[in-house]
Every structure is written in C-alpha cells, then in structure tokens.
Design a protein around this motif. Structure first.
Motif, PDB file in Angstrom:
ATOM      1  N   VAL A 237     -12.468  -2.277  -2.055  1.00 49.04           N
ATOM      2  CA  VAL A 237     -11.853  -1.294  -2.957  1.00 49.04           C
ATOM      3  C   VAL A 237     -11.119  -0.228  -2.159  1.00 49.04           C
ATOM      4  O   VAL A 237     -10.016   0.205  -2.525  1.00 49.04           O
ATOM      5  CB  VAL A 237     -12.921  -0.660  -3.874  1.00 49.04           C
ATOM      6  CG1 VAL A 237     -12.345   0.553  -4.609  1.00 49.04           C
ATOM      7  CG2 VAL A 237     -13.429  -1.690  -4.873  1.00 49.04           C
ATOM      8  N   THR A 238     -11.716   0.185  -1.035  1.00 50.12           N
ATOM      9  CA  THR A 238     -11.038   1.149  -0.158  1.00 50.12           C
ATOM     10  C   THR A 238      -9.704   0.587   0.318  1.00 50.12           C
ATOM     11  O   THR A 238      -8.694   1.293   0.358  1.00 50.12           O
ATOM     12  CB  THR A 238     -11.920   1.481   1.053  1.00 50.12           C
ATOM     13  OG1 THR A 238     -13.167   2.011   0.600  1.00 50.12           O
ATOM     14  CG2 THR A 238     -11.244   2.501   1.967  1.00 50.12           C
ATOM     15  N   GLY A 239      -9.707  -0.686   0.666  1.00 52.54           N
ATOM     16  CA  GLY A 239      -8.474  -1.335   1.096  1.00 52.54           C
ATOM     17  C   GLY A 239      -7.434  -1.392  -0.012  1.00 52.54           C
ATOM     18  O   GLY A 239      -6.240  -1.154   0.228  1.00 52.54           O
ATOM     19  N   VAL A 240      -7.865  -1.683  -1.229  1.00 52.08           N
ATOM     20  CA  VAL A 240      -6.932  -1.749  -2.361  1.00 52.08           C
ATOM     21  C   VAL A 240      -6.328  -0.370  -2.640  1.00 52.08           C
ATOM     22  O   VAL A 240      -5.124  -0.244  -2.888  1.00 52.08           O
ATOM     23  CB  VAL A 240      -7.635  -2.291  -3.617  1.00 52.08           C
ATOM     24  CG1 VAL A 240      -6.737  -2.148  -4.843  1.00 52.08           C
ATOM     25  CG2 VAL A 240      -8.028  -3.752  -3.414  1.00 52.08           C
ATOM     26  N   VAL A 241      -7.170   0.672  -2.594  1.00 52.05           N
ATOM     27  CA  VAL A 241      -6.666   2.043  -2.800  1.00 52.05           C
ATOM     28  C   VAL A 241      -5.636   2.394  -1.730  1.00 52.05           C
ATOM     29  O   VAL A 241      -4.567   2.952  -2.022  1.00 52.05           O
ATOM     30  CB  VAL A 241      -7.831   3.061  -2.792  1.00 52.05           C
ATOM     31  CG1 VAL A 241      -7.298   4.494  -2.769  1.00 52.05           C
ATOM     32  CG2 VAL A 241      -8.732   2.852  -4.005  1.00 52.05           C
ATOM     33  N   ALA A 242      -5.950   2.045  -0.481  1.00 56.43           N
ATOM     34  CA  ALA A 242      -4.998   2.306   0.611  1.00 56.43           C
ATOM     35  C   ALA A 242      -3.702   1.526   0.404  1.00 56.43           C
ATOM     36  O   ALA A 242      -2.610   2.030   0.699  1.00 56.43           O
ATOM     37  CB  ALA A 242      -5.630   1.937   1.954  1.00 56.43           C
ATOM     38  N   LEU A 243      -3.808   0.307  -0.134  1.00 55.78           N
ATOM     39  CA  LEU A 243      -2.611  -0.492  -0.399  1.00 55.78           C
ATOM     40  C   LEU A 243      -1.733   0.168  -1.464  1.00 55.78           C
ATOM     41  O   LEU A 243      -0.498   0.214  -1.329  1.00 55.78           O
ATOM     42  CB  LEU A 243      -3.022  -1.889  -0.854  1.00 55.78           C
ATOM     43  CG  LEU A 243      -1.872  -2.844  -1.209  1.00 55.78           C
ATOM     44  CD1 LEU A 243      -0.977  -3.096  -0.002  1.00 55.78           C
ATOM     45  CD2 LEU A 243      -2.426  -4.168  -1.744  1.00 55.78           C
ATOM     46  N   VAL A 244      -2.367   0.688  -2.519  1.00 55.16           N
ATOM     47  CA  VAL A 244      -1.611   1.383  -3.570  1.00 55.16           C
ATOM     48  C   VAL A 244      -0.887   2.604  -2.993  1.00 55.16           C
ATOM     49  O   VAL A 244       0.304   2.825  -3.258  1.00 55.16           O
ATOM     50  CB  VAL A 244      -2.546   1.804  -4.721  1.00 55.16           C
ATOM     51  CG1 VAL A 244      -1.795   2.701  -5.715  1.00 55.16           C
ATOM     52  CG2 VAL A 244      -3.105   0.576  -5.437  1.00 55.16           C
ATOM     53  N   LEU A 245      -1.586   3.365  -2.176  1.00 52.62           N
ATOM     54  CA  LEU A 245      -0.969   4.544  -1.553  1.00 52.62           C
ATOM     55  C   LEU A 245       0.152   4.125  -0.608  1.00 52.62           C
ATOM     56  O   LEU A 245       1.193   4.789  -0.516  1.00 52.62           O
ATOM     57  CB  LEU A 245      -2.033   5.346  -0.792  1.00 52.62           C
ATOM     58  CG  LEU A 245      -3.127   5.990  -1.657  1.00 52.62           C
ATOM     59  CD1 LEU A 245      -4.183   6.636  -0.761  1.00 52.62           C
ATOM     60  CD2 LEU A 245      -2.530   7.014  -2.606  1.00 52.62           C
ATOM     61  N   PHE A 246      -0.060   3.010   0.096  1.00 51.76           N
ATOM     62  CA  PHE A 246       0.963   2.497   1.012  1.00 51.76           C
ATOM     63  C   PHE A 246       2.239   2.137   0.248  1.00 51.76           C
ATOM     64  O   PHE A 246       3.349   2.507   0.646  1.00 51.76           O
ATOM     65  CB  PHE A 246       0.420   1.270   1.746  1.00 51.76           C
ATOM     66  CG  PHE A 246       1.429   0.568   2.619  1.00 51.76           C
ATOM     67  CD1 PHE A 246       1.725   1.053   3.882  1.00 51.76           C
ATOM     68  CD2 PHE A 246       2.084  -0.577   2.171  1.00 51.76           C
ATOM     69  CE1 PHE A 246       2.658   0.405   4.688  1.00 51.76           C
ATOM     70  CE2 PHE A 246       3.005  -1.228   2.966  1.00 51.76           C
ATOM     71  CZ  PHE A 246       3.295  -0.729   4.229  1.00 51.76           C
ATOM     72  N   VAL A 247       2.080   1.408  -0.861  1.00 51.51           N
ATOM     73  CA  VAL A 247       3.238   0.995  -1.659  1.00 51.51           C
ATOM     74  C   VAL A 247       3.985   2.211  -2.196  1.00 51.51           C
ATOM     75  O   VAL A 247       5.222   2.281  -2.146  1.00 51.51           O
ATOM     76  CB  VAL A 247       2.796   0.064  -2.812  1.00 51.51           C
ATOM     77  CG1 VAL A 247       3.944  -0.186  -3.777  1.00 51.51           C
ATOM     78  CG2 VAL A 247       2.274  -1.258  -2.256  1.00 51.51           C
ATOM     79  N   ARG A 248       3.248   3.182  -2.702  1.00 48.55           N
ATOM     80  CA  ARG A 248       3.889   4.390  -3.234  1.00 48.55           C
ATOM     81  C   ARG A 248       4.658   5.123  -2.144  1.00 48.55           C
ATOM     82  O   ARG A 248       5.768   5.610  -2.377  1.00 48.55           O
ATOM     83  CB  ARG A 248       2.832   5.313  -3.848  1.00 48.55           C
ATOM     84  CG  ARG A 248       2.186   4.765  -5.102  1.00 48.55           C
ATOM     85  CD  ARG A 248       1.150   5.706  -5.661  1.00 48.55           C
ATOM     86  NE  ARG A 248       1.741   6.993  -6.035  1.00 48.55           N
ATOM     87  CZ  ARG A 248       1.032   8.026  -6.489  1.00 48.55           C
ATOM     88  NH1 ARG A 248      -0.287   7.916  -6.621  1.00 48.55           N
ATOM     89  NH2 ARG A 248       1.630   9.156  -6.806  1.00 48.55           N
ATOM     90  N   ARG A 249       4.086   5.168  -0.953  1.00 48.16           N
ATOM     91  CA  ARG A 249       4.771   5.859   0.138  1.00 48.16           C
ATOM     92  C   ARG A 249       6.036   5.109   0.569  1.00 48.16           C
ATOM     93  O   ARG A 249       7.066   5.725   0.857  1.00 48.16           O
ATOM     94  CB  ARG A 249       3.830   6.015   1.334  1.00 48.16           C
ATOM     95  CG  ARG A 249       4.428   6.854   2.469  1.00 48.16           C
ATOM     96  CD  ARG A 249       3.423   7.180   3.547  1.00 48.16           C
ATOM     97  NE  ARG A 249       4.033   8.039   4.556  1.00 48.16           N
ATOM     98  CZ  ARG A 249       4.143   9.352   4.482  1.00 48.16           C
ATOM     99  NH1 ARG A 249       3.678   9.974   3.399  1.00 48.16           N
ATOM    100  NH2 ARG A 249       4.711  10.056   5.428  1.00 48.16           N
ATOM    101  N   GLN A 250       5.965   3.780   0.592  1.00 46.51           N
ATOM    102  CA  GLN A 250       7.138   3.005   1.003  1.00 46.51           C
ATOM    103  C   GLN A 250       8.309   3.209   0.048  1.00 46.51           C
ATOM    104  O   GLN A 250       9.471   3.207   0.459  1.00 46.51           O
ATOM    105  CB  GLN A 250       6.790   1.508   1.080  1.00 46.51           C
ATOM    106  CG  GLN A 250       5.662   1.159   2.027  1.00 46.51           C
ATOM    107  CD  GLN A 250       5.744   1.891   3.352  1.00 46.51           C
ATOM    108  OE1 GLN A 250       6.654   1.662   4.146  1.00 46.51           O
ATOM    109  NE2 GLN A 250       4.798   2.778   3.596  1.00 46.51           N
ATOM    110  N   ARG A 251       8.004   3.390  -1.227  1.00 45.88           N
ATOM    111  CA  ARG A 251       9.060   3.597  -2.221  1.00 45.88           C
ATOM    112  C   ARG A 251       9.797   4.918  -2.006  1.00 45.88           C
ATOM    113  O   ARG A 251      10.964   5.053  -2.402  1.00 45.88           O
ATOM    114  CB  ARG A 251       8.471   3.557  -3.631  1.00 45.88           C
ATOM    115  CG  ARG A 251       8.005   2.178  -4.063  1.00 45.88           C
ATOM    116  CD  ARG A 251       7.541   2.203  -5.508  1.00 45.88           C
ATOM    117  NE  ARG A 251       7.103   0.898  -5.958  1.00 45.88           N
ATOM    118  CZ  ARG A 251       7.914  -0.064  -6.397  1.00 45.88           C
ATOM    119  NH1 ARG A 251       9.227   0.155  -6.422  1.00 45.88           N
ATOM    120  NH2 ARG A 251       7.437  -1.214  -6.793  1.00 45.88           N
TER     121      ARG A 251
END
Length: 457
Positions: A237-251
């Motif tokens: 779940v920590t990894g998934v949360v980090a992935l969501v934050l990563f995607v938002r930052r890339q945008r």
C-alpha cells in the motif's frame, strides 16, 4: 531527420553484431535470477543461512533490478546508453566475484543487491538501444531474439545452478558469470553504437525517490504476499501511495522522469496491459504447476523443472517466430491470437491437469509471441528521445506482471483448497482471453515527433 536515421541504420550492417553483447547481458540476467533457486540449498548449508537470509538471497536481485530501472534509463539518456551498459557489465563482473567469495549471508545478499543495480544499467540500456537502433519489423526481430534469449536463460538457469552446485560448488554460479560479463563489456565497447536523448534530461530527485519507494513497495509486497501477508500489504500500500504521488508529480513537471501521458495512447496502454497479462499468466503457470507436481505428485525439484522445460522452450521458439507472424497478420491480430492460444493452454491445464506438455507448449508459445510483439509495439508509437523511458516502463511491466500473476492466481489457488488449482487457471485463462480481444486504438492521441538522430562516437 527520421529519414537520415533510417538510411544510416541500413548502411551500417554492424548493427546486428551489436546484438551479441546485448543478448549476453539479457542471458546473464535471466540465469542469475533462475540459477539461484537450485543453488540455494547449497548456500544454506555452507553459510548456515536463516530462513530470512535465504529468502532475501532470492529476492534481493530482482528487487534491486526493478527499483533501479527508471533511474538507470534516465542515466543512459543523459550520459549515453552504451557507456552505462559498459559500466553495468563491469559491475556485474566485479560483484559476481565479490559474491563468490562471500563468507556470510549478509555479504551474499549485499553482492546480489549490487548485481541487481548493475543489471539494471545493462537491461535499461539494451532495451532502449534496440528501440532506437532498429526500425519496424527489424525491431520485432530484435525483440524476438531478446525474448528467446531471456527464455533460454530462464530455462537453463536452474540446470546450471544445480550442476555447478553439485559439482565444483554454488560459488561457481557467480565465478563463471564474471568472465562472460567481461567479454560482453569488451564486445559492447566495440560493437554497440552510442545513443542518448537529443536534449539534456533534468534530474528531479523527489521523482527519483518516489519511483524507488513505489517500485520497492509494490514489488516487495508481491514477492512476500504469501509468506508475510500483513507486512506485504502494508509495504505494498505504501508503494501504491508513492506511485500515485509519483504520477501526479510527473504531470506537473516540464521534463518528467517518466512521461505518464504515454499511457493516454491507446496502442501503448493496450500493449502494456498485454505484457502484464502474458507475463503474469506465464509465471503463475510455472509457480502453480511446480508446486502441484512437488506437493501433489511427489516430484523432486529437478523432475518438476524437467516437466516445465516445454514451457521455457516454447517461449524461445515464440520469440523467434513472432516476426514471421507479421508476414500473415498485423501485429494486433497476431498478439490477439497468441493470447487466445495462451488462454486455451490455461483452460487445458484446469480441466486436464494430468498431462502438462501440450498446454505448456501453448502457454509458452503465447508468452514468446506476445512478449515480443507487445514490447516492440511500445516503441512503435513513441519517439527515439523517449526510448529510455519506454525501455524502463517495459521492463518494470515484465517484473510487475510476474509478481502480480503469482500473487493473484497463487492466492486464488491457496484460498479455494482442493479446487483452487483449477479455478486459478480458469481465472488466468479468462484474463488472457480478455486481453486478447481488447480493442486496440489505431489512432494515437499524440502525434509522433521526428526521431532524433543517434549520437555516435
């Protein structure tokens, strides 16, 4: 510029010789992963390993490889892919020697972790170089060789690990890899053309940190879902949360570490999904059939491995045959047919688990064809400047697909008891069939930019 690059590629016949060191890198990586399983008992005995240490000796390498792929691709974009490939081969040779002399579990885990980082430099560079070095059907053929070599390494790895462990000792699984990596280094320096992005990529360290946490969390969670479900769930779940934050930052970034808008392209996203599905169902097959043979029929590990050889052999054949299918079908149709064949093999296992040879042939063939054509399709709708990113995305897809397949279908098999084996294969078959009939958007939402000319030394 695209025309100039194609002319330059045609006039340079040495481009195919560049595949020799690149395929050596793929083969070494596959053998390093798969040979550890049969060498592990000898490691446990000689080094007096605990259960935790033994688990991490297996997991450290693929985990380190997965979490460093994005950074390795970015480094190749910036400093040159051939240069990073050479650095990776040097590290692979050195860290195998270090691991061979390890006198403790911790030292061996550290060596295999460093090997994963080194292999990430090799694999990210290999995939991106193929993406910019070849065009159209030549690219499909190059990826067919890639798939075939990985399949061969995965099949031979357990045999190599077992033979060396029973002969001169498990340390020779690492000693023997060092001179091969050194030879690949020399050949790469001689034969592989240099390439990098036409613009200087920036570094966003917050994105790097988020990518590492995301991939580490998700991959670890998938690897340990069965052994430590609570811990795996928290980390995942920590990894998934980090992935969501990563995607938002890339945008929000002008020069993202990974251009997540690539997934807005229908052909790209469908091809990526098909990579996840074919890899997941294929790896779940190996996992579940191996357990079934050993736990239900009393097979030894070697006997189970021999039974699974048709699967590995047909991955190799599928990779070689994939380019030939394009003489008859379009890439989309050939991929769909391969996934349907894979689904047929999965159903066959579920209804007749007594004889695995024929269904394993279908499942392995499907994996070889789909893995090749879908990987090539990712590059068909992107530019040369995006090759590093696409290569990293592709390799992460293969890693996540393998973990997801084992975690999901393995959980189904474990949860349903005596019927779980058959139900898991039915679920896998439905997944493969759905991926095969997905409509592929023929219209890209983003126009292709002209391919950047290769930078050559």
């Amino acid at each position: 510029m695209h025309q100039q690059t194609d002319v330059l590629t045609r006039l340079n016949p040495r481009r195919w010789f560049a595949m020799i060191p690149m395929l050596l890198g793929v083969f070494l990586g596959a053998v390093t992963i798969s040979s550890a399983t049969t060498a592990l008992p000898s490691m446990i005995t000689e080094l007096s390993l605990s259960t935790v240490e033994a688990t991490w000796i297996i997991d450290a390498y693929p985990l380190a490889l997965a979490v460093s792929l994005v950074v390795a691709a970015r480094t190749g974009d910036r400093f040159g892919r051939r240069r990073m490939m050479i650095l990776g081969f040097a590290g692979f040779a050195a860290f195998n020697l270090v691991g061979g002399f390890a006198q403790s579990g911790l030292a061996l885990i550290a060596a295999r972790t460093l090997l994963g980082f080194a292999e990430a430099l090799v694999i990210a560079s290999v995939v991106a170089t193929i993406g910019v070095h070849f065009r159209a059907r030549e690219r499909v053929f190059a990826y067919g060789l890639w798939t075939a070599t990985f399949g061969a390494g995965s099949a031979l790895g357990p045999l190599i690990g077992g033979l060396l462990s029973d002969g001169p000792g498990w340390r020779w699984t690492m000693y023997a890899a060092a001179p091969v990596a050194a030879a690949a280094l020399v050949l790469a320096a001689w034969l592989v053309p240099e390439s990098r992005t036409s613009t200087r990529p920036s570094w966003d360290f917050a994105s790097i940190a988020l990518s590492i946490v995301a991939l580490a969390g998700i991959v670890y969670g998938l690897q340990h879902a069965a052994l430590a479900p609570v811990t795996a769930a928290i980390v995942g779940v920590t990894g998934v949360v980090a992935l969501v934050l990563f995607v938002r930052r890339q945008r929000r970034l002008h020069d993202p570490l990974i251009d997540v808008n690539l997934f807005a392209n229908g052909r790209f996203s469908v091809a990526y999904l098909q990579i996840l599905v074919t890899t997941g169902t294929s790896n779940a097959t190996v996992f579940l059939v191996s357990l079934h043979l050993q736990q239900t029929r009393g097979y030894s590990a070697i006997e189970a491995g021999i039974t699974l050889l048709p699967h590995a052999a047909l991955i190799v054949i599928g990779g070689v045959l994939a380019p030939l299918t394009l003489r008859i079908f379009s890439s989309g149709v050939a991929t769909a047919l391969a996934l349907i064949a894979q689904a047929s093999g999965l159903i066959w296992v579920s209804v007749q688990p007594e004889n695995f040879i024929a269904p394993l042939v279908l499942i392995g063939l499907g994996m070889g064809v789909v893995g090749t054509l879908s990987a090539a399709a990712l590059f068909d709708v992107t530019t040369s400047d995006q090759a590093g990113q696409v290569g990293a995305i592709q390799e992460v897809g293969f890693a996540l697909g393998a973990g997801l397949g084992i975690a999901v279908f393995g959980a189904i098999a474990a949860a349903l008891g005596i019927n779980g084996f058959s139900v898991a294969f039915v679920a896998a078959a439905v997944t493969a069939a759905v991926a095969g009939v997905l409509p592929v958007s023929q219209r890209s939402r983003r126009r292709r930019a002209p391919d950047a000319q290769l930078t050559r030394n």
